[in-house]
Design an enzyme around this catalytic site. Structure first.
Site: not given
Ligand code: MOS
Length: 729
Positions: A243-244, A471, A614, A620, A691
């Site tokens: 998505g990003f 993802g 944590r 992941t 992020e």
């Molecule tokens: Mo994010 S760029 O807040 O999906």
């Protein structure tokens, strides 16, 4: 029953540590991984729906104006064509968190080049695509469009502005100072899976399978766009191919598929082409950032200035929040931060991968590097010297603060040679080799979240929420939290996500996903433990569950006695949001080589050290950090949207021309993760991690380029042509 918890203050710092099952935090492989790699995970466009019609968009070829007419007779007469739909509201889009407003005005307005203006529906995709090319569209184009962000008008963003002390005086009195402007270019989210939707009606009930990040929110957007009650809508996004940011809001495919399906009385699928995704889904704004930093002879910052210009379409409210971490990262009494929003006629700007810090942090960290050099202080030591005890603007405490530890651990793991640094000190053949570093910071926000957890008669657990997994690993961490709390091995927990028929999760965005939904799952399981303790006549504090049984006692299935136990966990961030500043922190170290003759840069190795509370799943979480560092390389070296100066259309709308780093661009990457607990950040003491790995990393690479070859570029990406031009000077 609902187990509700609002986070006013800290949670029990010992909770979740030392549990008998011991599955939380471990590098458990993705539970949906096999389905994904074997092709059985069903993505939005892949559902097998009977009697499906296919819709293909026609997009605007003017920058701004009005659609005067669409001649569709020829298209309608083509084989298989069912409809040509060009309602204005069909292409209403929800921009960045503001619900689609469903303007039903005629004629249609075009706000940017590439905006969908009509949908051609046919029996097959090929027929629809063929017919779409036959539409003849006439426009009334506006004059006076603004295409050059350098000269367009701008509006100050008052909410972002801070003025403390006297920055100008601090700059004048400083022993060392820098005043520099960094430019960054626009970015595309570039998710692998294009935006796609299949809509089907049964009476007045609408079901849409789509590729979305935030179902809890998207359902209201769609209800608004269609002017209907959201209780009649079901959205499903079980699997999302990235998505990003590009799928935070609903996109045109969702609304258009729903409207076309209603009109035709049969299911309709709309899949955007790669070019359409690039041209009409949100871009990251290009930015201009002026950094003014002042320090004394000891390298203590006395002045901090960050002035930014970003752009968006007229009327849009989103402004790339590049100042987000600048507000609290470094101490300095004299501060001036401000933001101007430039109005230009490119497609909508919105959230793309770590909006704000992804480009704000590299600019700041490039300035920090220049100032450290002027002051003759090692860049790691310079940062350590300027970490504030409290948020320097709001005077708030931090929920936890791992920056110093990340700088130390990262430097050690990387083999950082501290001391005075000189550019152009190492050459191998035609390559200049150098190192650079930068801090990482990304604000942490928790979000309201609900999840249902059910213990079935046979002692299995089922987790249900409309939270998505884009993802990131959400399926897996939900299963781990439930397994840990209820003493179940992973194969006895099932997780169902991405369906608005389930309790509302927080959605995937802004890195809040795991801490927020994890808290909801935790709360539901905690309530279930209470029920089990009561049934077993055990004090809840003494209840030890492992492998489906009370330790040394009855099985969970036996305790349940043929019933089904169910709880909904409901988490809400409370006063902590206002009483504390919360952020993930980290440090990047990069070694690069720059080719003396071509200006090409290769990132030989990078180390990232991150502190984000944590670690829920070592594997992941690491993957998120690796992905972030990969995007850091893209921001530093390759990624840029290019707009045609004549009409503002995007000139590189595909993955061949928009360069994201590929496997060969990413060499050795090492990720360290602190073992932190943050009892103020969420009920499970975790902060966001999605992020953080790209918030500053491009700065480390830029600083390494300078150390390698002596070129201080103030423009990202540092493509070979730009580096070469400076090398030749
Ligand atoms: Mo994010 S760029 O807040 O999906």
């Amino acid at each position: 029953m609902t187990a509700y918890f609002k986070q006013d203050g800290p949670v029990d710092g010992a909770a979740l540590d030392g549990m008998a099952q011991g599955v939380l935090g471990r590098p458990v492989p993705r539970i949906e991984g096999l389905a994904k790699v074997t092709g059985t995970a069903t993505y939005a466009a892949e559902y097998d729906v009977a009697n499906l019609a296919e819709g293909v968009f026609v997009t605007a070829t003017i920058t701004r104006g009005v659609v005067k007419s669409i001649a569709s007779e020829a298209a309608r007469a083509m084989p298989g064509v069912l409809a040509v739909i060009s309602e204005a509201r069909m292409t209403t889009r929800a921009a960045q968190g503001t619900a689609g407003e469903a303007p039903e005005q005629e004629p249609q307005r075009v706000s940017y080049w590439g905006q969908p203006i009509a949908l051609v529906v046919a029996e097959t995709f090929e027929q629809a695509r063929d017919a779409a090319k036959q539409l003849v569209v006439e426009y009334d184009a506006d004059t006076g469009v603004a295409l050059d962000p350098a000269t367009a008008t701008s509006e100050p963003q008052e909410d972002e502005a801070i003025d403390m002390g006297d920055l100008n005086a601090a700059m004048q009195a400083a022993t060392y100072s820098v005043d520099m402007t960094v430019e960054t270019e626009g970015h595309a989210s570039a998710a692998m899976e294009p935006h796609a939707a299949i809509a089907a009606w049964e009476g007045d009930k609408l079901t849409v399978h789509a590729s979305l990040q935030m179902l809890n929110y998207n359902i209201s957007e769609l209800a608004d766009a269609l002017d209907m009650d959201e209780t009649n809508i079901r959205l499903v996004s079980a699997y999302v191919g990235g998505g990003f940011g590009s799928k935070l809001g609903i996109s045109e495919d969702v609304v258009a598929a729903a409207l076309a399906s209603r009109e035709l009385g049969r299911p309709v699928r709309v899949v955007m082409s790669r070019q359409q995704v690039f041209q009409c889904i949100m871009r990251r704004s290009e930015t201009w950032q002026r950094l003014r930093l002042a320090c004394d002879a000891d390298g203590k910052l006395t002045g901090f200035g960050h002035q930014a210009r970003v752009s968006n379409l007229p009327g849009e409210t989103f402004a790339e929040p590049v100042l987000q971490s600048s507000h609290f990262l470094y101490a300095a009494p004299n501060r001036s931060l401000s933001m101007d929003l430039v109005r230009i006629h490119r497609m909508t700007a919105g959230s793309v991968r770590a909006p704000g810090e992804a480009v704000g942090m590299p600019a700041l960290e490039m300035a920090m590097d220049e100032l450290a050099e002027k002051a003759g202080i090692d860049p790691v030591a310079f940062r350590l010297r300027n970490i504030p005890d409290r948020d320097p603007e709001g005077n708030l405490p931090f929920t936890s603060h791992g920056l110093a530890e990340c700088l130390r651990q990262g430097a050690e793991a990387f083999g950082w040679e501290s001391g005075t640094r000189k550019p152009r000190h190492r050459r191998e053949g035609e390559w200049w080799i150098g190192t650079g570093m930068a801090s990482a910071a990304r604000v942490h926000n928790a979000s309201e979240a609900k999840a249902r957890v059910r213990l079935t008669a046979d002692g299995r657990a089922e987790v249900e929420t409309d939270m998505t997994d884009i993802g990131t690993g959400t399926y897996t961490i939900c299963a781990q939290i439930a397994g840990e709390m209820l003493g179940l091995p992973m194969d006895r927990v099932t997780v169902s996500l991405g369906d608005t028929d389930y309790p509302r999760g927080p959605g995937s965005g802004g890195s809040w996903g795991a801490p927020s939904i994890g808290s909801a799952v935790y709360l539901a399981c905690k309530a279930l433990r209470g029920q089990l303790a009561k049934r077993g006549n055990i004090d809840e504090a003494d209840l030890v569950l492992k492998d489906g049984a009370v330790e040394g006692g009855r099985s969970v299935a036996d305790l349940i006695g043929g019933e089904v136990l169910e709880e909904i966990g409901h988490y809400e961030p409370g006063t902590n949001e206002h009483d504390y500043t919360s952020s993930g922190f980290g440090a990047f170290f990069a070694e690069v080589r720059v080719n003396h003759w071509t200006g090409e840069t290769r990132v030989d190795r990078m180390t990232g050290a991150f502190g984000f509370g944590r670690v829920l799943n070592e594997k992941t979480a690491r993957s998120q950090c690796l992905g972030g560092i990969t995007w850091s390389i893209g921001t530093a070296l390759t990624e840029a949207l290019h707009f045609d100066p004549r009409d503002g259309h995007l000139a590189n709308p595909d993955l061949a021309e928009y360069h994201v780093p590929v496997h060969r661009d990413v060499r050795e990457v090492e990720v360290l993760m602190l073992q932190e607990r943050d009892p103020l950040a969420s009920a499970i003491q975790a902060k966001g991690i999605g992020e953080l790995g790209m918030c500053g990393g491009a700065g480390a690479i830029a600083n390494a380029i300078y150390n390698a070859c002596g070129v201080r570029l103030r423009q990202l990406p540092m493509t070979p042509d730009r580096v070469l031009a400076c090398l030749r000077d």
